[in-house]
Design an enzyme around this catalytic site. Structure first.
Site, PDB file in Angstrom:
ATOM      1  N   CYS A 154       1.215  22.848  -6.086  1.00  0.00           N
ATOM      2  CA  CYS A 154       0.796  23.802  -6.009  1.00  0.00           C
ATOM      3  C   CYS A 154      -0.871  23.805  -6.144  1.00  0.00           C
ATOM      4  O   CYS A 154      -1.454  24.850  -6.093  1.00  0.00           O
ATOM      5  CB  CYS A 154       1.135  24.903  -6.926  1.00  0.00           C
ATOM      6  SG  CYS A 154       3.097  24.904  -6.512  1.00  0.00           S
ATOM      7  N   HIS A 181      -3.924  31.083 -11.960  1.00  0.00           N
ATOM      8  CA  HIS A 181      -2.755  30.829 -11.229  1.00  0.00           C
ATOM      9  C   HIS A 181      -1.521  31.592 -11.139  1.00  0.00           C
ATOM     10  O   HIS A 181      -0.832  31.917 -10.217  1.00  0.00           O
ATOM     11  CB  HIS A 181      -2.256  29.287 -11.949  1.00  0.00           C
ATOM     12  CG  HIS A 181      -1.129  28.420 -11.148  1.00  0.00           C
ATOM     13  ND1 HIS A 181      -1.283  28.282  -9.905  1.00  0.00           N
ATOM     14  CD2 HIS A 181      -0.150  28.237 -11.519  1.00  0.00           C
ATOM     15  CE1 HIS A 181      -0.440  27.599  -9.545  1.00  0.00           C
ATOM     16  NE2 HIS A 181       0.545  27.816 -10.240  1.00  0.00           N
ATOM     17  N   GLU A 230      -1.355  30.037 -19.570  1.00  0.00           N
ATOM     18  CA  GLU A 230      -2.826  30.039 -19.020  1.00  0.00           C
ATOM     19  C   GLU A 230      -3.792  31.133 -19.664  1.00  0.00           C
ATOM     20  O   GLU A 230      -5.020  30.900 -19.959  1.00  0.00           O
ATOM     21  CB  GLU A 230      -2.642  30.525 -17.329  1.00  0.00           C
ATOM     22  CG  GLU A 230      -4.054  30.429 -16.699  1.00  0.00           C
ATOM     23  CD  GLU A 230      -3.671  30.878 -15.482  1.00  0.00           C
ATOM     24  OE1 GLU A 230      -2.641  31.224 -14.823  1.00  0.00           O
ATOM     25  OE2 GLU A 230      -4.737  30.654 -14.424  1.00  0.00           O
ATOM     26  N   LYS A 234      -1.254  36.317  -6.687  1.00  0.00           N
ATOM     27  CA  LYS A 234       0.336  36.082  -6.363  1.00  0.00           C
ATOM     28  C   LYS A 234       1.371  37.123  -6.389  1.00  0.00           C
ATOM     29  O   LYS A 234       2.308  37.292  -5.984  1.00  0.00           O
ATOM     30  CB  LYS A 234       0.681  34.787  -7.210  1.00  0.00           C
ATOM     31  CG  LYS A 234       0.118  33.543  -6.907  1.00  0.00           C
ATOM     32  CD  LYS A 234       0.713  32.432  -7.470  1.00  0.00           C
ATOM     33  CE  LYS A 234       0.146  31.120  -7.199  1.00  0.00           C
ATOM     34  NZ  LYS A 234      -1.083  30.790  -7.801  1.00  0.00           N
ATOM     35  N   HIS A 280       3.812  33.270  -4.028  1.00  0.00           N
ATOM     36  CA  HIS A 280       3.350  31.687  -4.252  1.00  0.00           C
ATOM     37  C   HIS A 280       3.374  30.896  -3.072  1.00  0.00           C
ATOM     38  O   HIS A 280       4.318  30.593  -2.664  1.00  0.00           O
ATOM     39  CB  HIS A 280       4.000  31.000  -5.485  1.00  0.00           C
ATOM     40  CG  HIS A 280       3.329  29.891  -5.917  1.00  0.00           C
ATOM     41  ND1 HIS A 280       2.324  29.266  -5.629  1.00  0.00           N
ATOM     42  CD2 HIS A 280       3.888  29.211  -7.175  1.00  0.00           C
ATOM     43  CE1 HIS A 280       1.885  28.100  -6.230  1.00  0.00           C
ATOM     44  NE2 HIS A 280       2.941  28.233  -7.247  1.00  0.00           N
ATOM     45  N   PHE A 290       3.404  21.485 -10.098  1.00  0.00           N
ATOM     46  CA  PHE A 290       4.302  20.540 -10.772  1.00  0.00           C
ATOM     47  C   PHE A 290       3.880  19.057 -10.858  1.00  0.00           C
ATOM     48  O   PHE A 290       3.205  18.446  -9.917  1.00  0.00           O
ATOM     49  CB  PHE A 290       5.540  20.582  -9.875  1.00  0.00           C
ATOM     50  CG  PHE A 290       6.178  21.910 -10.095  1.00  0.00           C
ATOM     51  CD1 PHE A 290       6.137  22.653 -11.227  1.00  0.00           C
ATOM     52  CD2 PHE A 290       7.265  22.246  -9.097  1.00  0.00           C
ATOM     53  CE1 PHE A 290       6.994  23.944 -11.536  1.00  0.00           C
ATOM     54  CE2 PHE A 290       7.974  23.427  -9.079  1.00  0.00           C
ATOM     55  CZ  PHE A 290       7.769  24.319 -10.293  1.00  0.00           C
TER      56      PHE A 290
END
Lengths: 416, 77
Positions: free
Chosen positions: A165, A305, A316, A337, A342, A403
């Protein structure tokens, strides 16, 4: 060696809330959700039955009918946004040195649907391999920049970055560095993804990574809300034309923003879980500030994110607290998002565009669907909840993590 | 036009995105109809599927025009 300055001179977007830059921005500031029941396939047996799909997309608006068949959707989306960004940049293909124009793209997966369909067809057969000759070239993640270069004749550096991502944020940073170092004058960058397929939905569901709020898809992506239950799968593409500042100035280009720095780091912790204290995320934001020669106090807003997963969002925000200290309370923090879902490998690109447009318009898009305060989140942070906020944003940061523990961070600055 | 010929032409129109009028017996896939090497492989595979036949690679190499494809399939059926 003195680094060149790099600016943004063209934008293109194809997102679940708008099929071009204007529609995307209107969707963002009005707090639209792109989520709806899945239409690409029958999802009735899946734990999650909704996604943020692209709507009303006709690839033949951008690509010759014959070529459409040779492209996975992820590449079709790339062609659409690359065209919008190129048109927007008003680059004159007759005048520029095409040897010095690169295409550096991001895709987390690539042609997943092509892979799935070809392998399924093989599995259903008698074992005789009857793979389509376009199977491999349609599937590979690097075909998107390849196709863009073929269309425009750009002969500079050409490849795809793959970091889940964070992929298209990696691409933007590579594009920035290529121009900074004088290797190229112009780079078409961004990313695309089209993983709303049986394999994509089934795979992410198996990880328990996605929201299962099937009774109310539009409120499922709710970053920072106490009742968030995972991300909502999105698809689409974002494209940016990055250009060396003097090159852009000489041709009188419209300049959206300067790309002032990029940071990269790794969690070195777990395949998919974020580090609970966000140490890699702290490092990436510090790297980015250092790379840009900026202090935390210089930053006005952060497009996080913020995927709407229980662990990731808190980690985060903790990391932002560590990096920005008291200044964190004055930042406009958001997660777009909440609206787009996403977009995986395209997330870095579409969120960079949202960030750049917030510099341009002086508005920070909201984090929608917030209902319940999460006690693990510092209440003094301004998470731009539910309504867009007006602010003369001068410097904006965009975070993306993938990831594998990949972290990427980019800083954009309004031109003086 | 035979049934085989019309089905062959329909496949070519679909896969190569060309106008039906261009798909004449003498038309070469690569020189006249804009096919590249991957397209020609795909065409052969489509012929195999449509007509339930096997076209070995060494014989596929000799099928370069619309007429040659129709003739091969008619003989193979």
């Amino acid at each position: 060696m003195e680094l060149k300055r790099v600016v943004v001179t063209g934008l293109g977007a194809l997102t679940p809330i708008g099929n071009n830059i204007e529609e995307y921005w209107n969707g963002l500031i009005s707090g639209q959700s792109g989520a709806a029941p899945v239409t690409h396939f029958d999802a009735s047996k899946f734990k999650t039955q909704f996604a943020c799909e692209i709507k009303n997309f006709d690839p033949t608006d951008f690509i010759d009918r014959k070529e459409v068949r040779r492209m996975d959707r992820f590449a079709q989306y790339a062609m659409a946004t690359a065209k919008e960004a190129m048109d927007d940049s008003k680059l004159d293909l007759e005048k520029i040195d095409k040897q010095r124009v690169g295409v550096i793209w991001g895709a987390g997966i690539g042609g997943l649907e092509t892979f799935q369909d070809e392998v399924m067809a093989y599995a259903k057969g008698d074992g005789t391999p009857r793979f389509n000759p376009f199977f491999i070239p349609k599937m590979i993640a690097d075909i998107a920049p390849g196709l863009i270069s073929i269309k425009y004749g750009f002969m500079g550096p050409n490849y795809t970055t793959v970091s889940a991502c964070a992929s298209s944020a990696n691409a933007i940073i590579d594009a920035l560095n290529s121009i900074r170092l004088g290797h190229t004058d112009v780079v078409i960058t961004g990313g695309s993804e089209a993983a709303v397929t049986e394999a994509g939905m089934g795979g992410f569901n198996a990880m328990h990574a996605m929201s299962t709020r099937n009774d109310d898809p539009k409120t499922a992506s709710r970053p920072f809300d106490a009742n968030r239950d995972g991300f909502v799968l999105g698809e689409g593409s974002g494209a940016l034309v990055l250009e060396e500042y003097e090159h852009a100035k000489a041709r009188g280009a419209k300049i959206y923003a300067e790309v002032v720095g990029g940071g990269l780091s790794s969690d070195a912790y777990h395949m998919t879980a974020p580090h609970p204290e966000g140490i890699g995320v702290v490092a990436v934001m510090e790297n980015c500030l250092r790379n840009a020669g900026m202090k935390p106090e210089d930053v006005d807003a952060i497009n996080t994110h913020g995927t709407s997963t229980p662990l990731g969002d808190v980690a985060e925000l903790k990391a932002i607290g560590k990096v920005f200290g008291e200044h964190a309370k004055t930042l406009n923090i958001n997660s777009t998002k909440s609206m787009t879902g996403h977009l995986l490998g395209a997330a870095g690109a579409v969120e960079a565009i949202a960030s750049i447009l917030s510099l341009e318009h002086g508005i920070v898009p909201p984090t929608i669907n917030h209902e319940t305060v999460d006690e693990n989140i510092n209440p003094e942070l301004n998470l731009t909840l539910n309504e867009a906020q007006k602010r003369d944003v001068k410097v904006v940061m965009s975070n993306t993590f993938g990831f594998g523990g990949h972290n990427a961070c980019v800083l954009f600055k309004k031109m003086d | 036009m035979s049934d085989i010929a019309s089905r062959v032409k329909a496949i070519i129109v679909d896969k190569l995105g060309v106008d039906e009028n261009e798909v004449v017996a003498e038309a070469s896939f690569t020189n006249d109809l804009g096919a590249d090497s991957l397209d020609t492989v795909e065409l052969i595979m489509e012929f195999e599927k449509e007509f339930d036949i096997q076209i070995p690679d060494d014989q596929a190499e000799n099928i370069a025009t619309v007429g040659q494809a129709i003739k091969y399939i008619e003989e193979a059926k």
